[in-house]
Design a protein around this motif. Structure first.
Motif, mmCIF file in Angstrom:
data_model
loop_
_atom_site.group_PDB
_atom_site.id
_atom_site.type_symbol
_atom_site.label_atom_id
_atom_site.label_comp_id
_atom_site.label_asym_id
_atom_site.label_seq_id
_atom_site.Cartn_x
_atom_site.Cartn_y
_atom_site.Cartn_z
ATOM 1 N N ASP A 188 9.913 0.955 2.134
ATOM 2 C CA ASP A 188 9.740 -0.436 1.749
ATOM 3 C C ASP A 188 9.053 -0.505 0.378
ATOM 4 O OD1 ASP A 188 7.583 -2.897 1.795
ATOM 5 O OD2 ASP A 188 9.516 -3.446 2.683
ATOM 6 N N PRO A 189 9.683 -1.144 -0.626
ATOM 7 C CA PRO A 189 9.120 -1.149 -1.985
ATOM 8 C C PRO A 189 7.704 -1.724 -2.054
ATOM 9 C CG PRO A 189 11.387 -1.945 -2.027
ATOM 10 C CD PRO A 189 10.991 -1.843 -0.582
ATOM 11 N N GLN A 190 7.443 -2.773 -1.247
ATOM 12 C CA GLN A 190 6.127 -3.397 -1.271
ATOM 13 C C GLN A 190 5.067 -2.454 -0.701
ATOM 14 O OE1 GLN A 190 5.403 -6.372 -2.697
ATOM 15 N NE2 GLN A 190 3.239 -5.924 -2.300
ATOM 16 N N LYS A 191 5.394 -1.809 0.416
ATOM 17 C CA LYS A 191 4.453 -0.844 1.012
ATOM 18 C C LYS A 191 4.189 0.326 0.055
ATOM 19 C CE LYS A 191 4.475 0.447 5.319
ATOM 20 N NZ LYS A 191 4.954 0.982 6.620
ATOM 21 N N TRP A 192 5.242 0.777 -0.630
ATOM 22 C CA TRP A 192 5.079 1.901 -1.559
ATOM 23 C C TRP A 192 4.222 1.471 -2.753
ATOM 24 C CZ3 TRP A 192 3.919 6.265 -2.937
ATOM 25 C CH2 TRP A 192 4.278 6.872 -4.137
ATOM 26 N N GLN A 193 4.386 0.233 -3.210
ATOM 27 C CA GLN A 193 3.558 -0.254 -4.309
ATOM 28 C C GLN A 193 2.081 -0.299 -3.887
ATOM 29 O OE1 GLN A 193 4.112 -4.364 -5.584
ATOM 30 N NE2 GLN A 193 3.710 -3.779 -7.688
ATOM 31 N N GLU A 194 1.828 -0.804 -2.689
ATOM 32 C CA GLU A 194 0.445 -0.868 -2.195
ATOM 33 C C GLU A 194 -0.131 0.530 -2.031
ATOM 34 O OE1 GLU A 194 0.848 -3.074 1.404
ATOM 35 O OE2 GLU A 194 1.307 -4.966 0.366
ATOM 36 N N GLU A 195 0.683 1.464 -1.553
ATOM 37 C CA GLU A 195 0.225 2.848 -1.353
ATOM 38 C C GLU A 195 -0.171 3.491 -2.678
ATOM 39 O OE1 GLU A 195 -0.326 6.531 0.925
ATOM 40 O OE2 GLU A 195 0.010 4.466 1.590
ATOM 41 N N ARG A 196 0.685 3.360 -3.668
ATOM 42 C CA ARG A 196 0.393 4.043 -4.944
ATOM 43 C C ARG A 196 -0.766 3.373 -5.683
ATOM 44 N NH1 ARG A 196 6.012 1.681 -6.541
ATOM 45 N NH2 ARG A 196 5.440 0.001 -7.978
ATOM 46 N N GLN A 197 -0.924 2.048 -5.508
ATOM 47 C CA GLN A 197 -2.067 1.393 -6.142
ATOM 48 C C GLN A 197 -3.372 1.862 -5.513
ATOM 49 O OE1 GLN A 197 -1.159 -2.812 -5.856
ATOM 50 N NE2 GLN A 197 0.074 -2.801 -7.724
ATOM 51 N N LYS A 198 -3.334 2.103 -4.204
ATOM 52 C CA LYS A 198 -4.516 2.611 -3.498
ATOM 53 C C LYS A 198 -4.776 4.069 -3.890
ATOM 54 C CE LYS A 198 -4.121 3.924 0.803
ATOM 55 N NZ LYS A 198 -3.890 3.898 2.271
ATOM 56 N N GLN A 199 -3.708 4.857 -3.968
ATOM 57 C CA GLN A 199 -3.854 6.290 -4.235
ATOM 58 C C GLN A 199 -4.138 6.604 -5.712
ATOM 59 O OE1 GLN A 199 -3.896 8.693 -2.041
ATOM 60 N NE2 GLN A 199 -2.966 7.835 -0.191
ATOM 61 N N PHE A 200 -3.532 5.809 -6.608
ATOM 62 C CA PHE A 200 -3.638 6.098 -8.044
ATOM 63 C C PHE A 200 -4.033 4.825 -8.802
ATOM 64 C CE2 PHE A 200 -0.005 8.603 -6.300
ATOM 65 C CZ PHE A 200 -0.630 9.840 -6.268
ATOM 66 N N PRO A 201 -5.291 4.395 -8.675
ATOM 67 C CA PRO A 201 -5.735 3.156 -9.324
ATOM 68 C C PRO A 201 -5.472 3.204 -10.835
ATOM 69 C CG PRO A 201 -7.421 4.007 -7.834
ATOM 70 C CD PRO A 201 -6.388 5.069 -7.942
ATOM 71 N N GLY A 202 -4.987 2.086 -11.363
ATOM 72 C CA GLY A 202 -4.755 1.989 -12.808
ATOM 73 C C GLY A 202 -3.419 2.529 -13.280
ATOM 74 N N SER A 203 -2.595 3.008 -12.343
ATOM 75 C CA SER A 203 -1.329 3.628 -12.749
ATOM 76 C C SER A 203 -0.138 2.685 -12.655
ATOM 77 C CB SER A 203 -1.038 4.854 -11.876
ATOM 78 O OG SER A 203 -0.747 4.477 -10.540
ATOM 79 N N GLU A 204 -0.357 1.423 -12.207
ATOM 80 C CA GLU A 204 0.783 0.547 -11.924
ATOM 81 C C GLU A 204 1.679 0.284 -13.138
ATOM 82 O OE1 GLU A 204 3.423 -1.265 -9.503
ATOM 83 O OE2 GLU A 204 1.739 0.057 -9.023
ATOM 84 N N PRO A 205 1.148 0.156 -14.374
ATOM 85 C CA PRO A 205 2.062 -0.033 -15.521
ATOM 86 C C PRO A 205 3.065 1.120 -15.668
ATOM 87 C CG PRO A 205 -0.167 -0.622 -16.145
ATOM 88 C CD PRO A 205 -0.272 -0.009 -14.775
ATOM 89 N N PHE A 206 2.629 2.332 -15.368
ATOM 90 C CA PHE A 206 3.534 3.491 -15.416
ATOM 91 C C PHE A 206 4.643 3.336 -14.378
ATOM 92 C CE2 PHE A 206 4.443 7.544 -13.222
ATOM 93 C CZ PHE A 206 5.104 8.233 -14.233
ATOM 94 N N TRP A 207 4.289 2.951 -13.150
ATOM 95 C CA TRP A 207 5.277 2.792 -12.086
ATOM 96 C C TRP A 207 6.216 1.625 -12.387
ATOM 97 C CZ3 TRP A 207 5.870 6.697 -8.931
ATOM 98 C CH2 TRP A 207 4.783 7.550 -8.672
#
Length: 504
Positions: free
Chosen positions: A112-131
């Motif tokens: 699920d794209p939303q769950k994966w977005q929440e997971e990576r934001q939790k795991q890798f704070p500050g990386s969302e612009p890269f994703w």
């Protein structure tokens, strides 16, 4: 000379290699009215996506998951054209649970794209612009791929197909053509985020064969995004063998012929054009030449050069010889009592270890686990398949091959025991495969796996083309479309079928 029933009134095609790429090409051409003969030196079709059985367990040899089964996906498109049913499958969710060194909680790559977005934001704070950059590039690249471009183009027809697939949004990708994932991390100030880089290295090694620092960014955008809905990775019911079985069924229904245990020893070339092959029957030792209008090689580029011998074009041969060393694989296949498997274990896991040991180039294991009722193990039992990329040269230059194999096997079991309950009372069967094993059973030179590393000089527009420098000789498989497993090689098959049809 054996009679192979190639119809002289039809365009005659010989396919060398019955991996998924070769079988898909053969089945599509037979369905479109060509006279097709497919040859493979192995016992069963499927290549690196075949299976073997031991003591009631069914083990997938190499590939363990499939992309492209969703509506519009490559397997869905091809199976629909062939009028055969897609195999039953369940989506992998998470697609993979990744355990970094010293960590007990995984990074779950959710479907699920939303769950994966929440997971990576939790795991890798500050990386969302890269994703978000990856998501933007993936959207444009995936739509482009869906319009069937030919990459890299080698004549005007290829170029026309490429041009037809372009849209204004495709241009979004242009500025990133010569960037690597490492470059993108630095662009967003993440170059020193070792935890994120370790995760990316692990995931990309499975697809691109190289690290984040070297992987072409446009390739990575697809590889890192294809596991999310509406795409996704799937676990097949039964085994990976069902893919090849259904393609063989289609091939033979439409008049094509498949001969296993037949080795192609040479591709014949005359006046710059492929016109047949030299075949050896492994059972009888008989050798003969079979003529063809087209020869399709579902082999590595290294094996293609070998099969051409002195007819290999010097520039092509030189390019192949200059490729960075490919990877081999060490795989351990374990049949266990289901009590060895933790509750709610995902079908695919990836572990990286901070303990020194012989396993793999990056001390990691990619693990696939069967589930109750999926056809891979008897009731109350399960299979565990763990693989790691290795330097293939050590397996060919050792005087203590069995000792090295046993050392790798025990080290893998020891590492897996940190997650699974692997004890003498739960382990029922163990077998291991090395690059030598893969060379023997798949015919791939030195047992190399996974295709060509997707660095800037060898990905997409700069990779090896399906259309070789020799007329009517075509290349399919993971040398031309690596890293996305059976989906990638099926794209390469469809491209060759379209090219041959356009030519005739």
């Amino acid at each position: 000379m054996p009679s192979l029933s190639l119809n002289k009134n039809q365009t005659r095609v010989i396919v060398v290699g019955a991996g998924i790429g070769g079988l898909t090409t053969a089945a599509l051409l037979a369905h479109r009215g060509y006279s097709v003969l497919t040859l493979d030196q192995a016992l069963v079709p499927g290549g690196c996506a075949s299976t073997f059985k031991r003591q009631g367990f069914t083990f997938d040899v190499g590939a363990t998951q499939v992309a492209g089964l969703e509506p519009g996906g490559i397997h869905h498109r091809i199976f629909s054209e062939l009028k055969i049913e897609l195999p039953a499958a369940t989506p992998c969710d998470p697609a993979c649970a990744v355990f970094l060194p010293g960590e007990n909680t995984p990074i779950n790559v959710w479907r699920d794209p939303q769950k994966w977005q929440e997971e990576r934001q939790k795991q890798f704070p500050g990386s969302e612009p890269f994703w978000q950059l990856l998501a933007t590039l993936f959207k444009a690249s995936w739509e482009f791929q869906g319009r069937d471009p030919v990459l890299p183009p080698r004549n005007l027809w290829d170029l026309f197909q490429l041009t037809k697939a372009l849209r204004p949004n495709t241009l979004i990708t242009a500025p990133f053509t010569f960037m690597t994932v490492g470059d993108a991390l630095r662009l967003y100030g993440l170059g020193n985020d070792q935890r994120l880089r370790t995760f990316l290295d692990l995931q990309l090694k499975l697809y691109s064969q190289v690290s984040a620092e070297e992987t072409a960014l446009l390739y990575a955008a697809t590889a890192l995004s294809v596991s999310q809905s509406p795409q996704g990775l799937y676990h097949l019911q039964g085994s990976m063998q069902v893919l090849s079985d259904r393609l063989v069924e289609s091939l033979e229904r439409d008049g094509g012929k498949l001969l296993m245990r037949h080795t192609v020893e040479k591709i014949n070339v005359e006046n710059g054009q492929a016109n047949g092959v030299v075949i050896r029957n492994q059972k009888t030792g008989e050798v003969w030449t079979e003529k063809a209008d087209h020869v399709i090689a579902n082999v590595t580029v290294q094996d293609l050069v070998r099969l051409l011998g002195e007819k290999a074009p010097s520039g092509y041969k030189h390019r192949v010889e200059k490729l960075p060393p490919a990877s081999g694989a060490f795989v351990v296949y374990i049949g266990v009592d289901k009590s060895a498997i933790p509750y709610d274990c995902p079908p695919h896991l990836q572990f990286m270890y901070d303990i020194n040991g012989p396993i793999g180039e990056n001390n990691s294991l990619f693990v696939s686990v069967s589930h109750e009722g999926d056809g891979r193990a008897p009731t109350g039992k399960a299979t565990i398949i763990a693989s790691s990329f290795v330097d293939f040269t050590q397996w060919w230059h050792t005087e203590n091959y069995q000792e090295l194999k046993e050392k790798f096997t025990q080290d893998a079991i020891s590492k897996l025991s940190q997650y699974f309950y692997l004890k003498p009372e739960t382990i029922i069967y163990v077998e291991a495969a090395t690059p030598k094993t893969f060379a023997h059973y798949t015919g791939r030179e030195k047992g190399i796996v996974g295709g060509i590393g997707q660095r800037i000089p060898t990905f997409g527009p700069f990779g090896f083309a399906n259309r070789t420098p020799i007329n009517n000789l075509w290349l399919v498989g993971d040398s031309t479309h690596p890293g996305e497993g059976t989906a990638g090689v099926s794209y390469s098959a469809l491209t060759v079928v379209r090219q041959i049809q356009a030519q005739n």
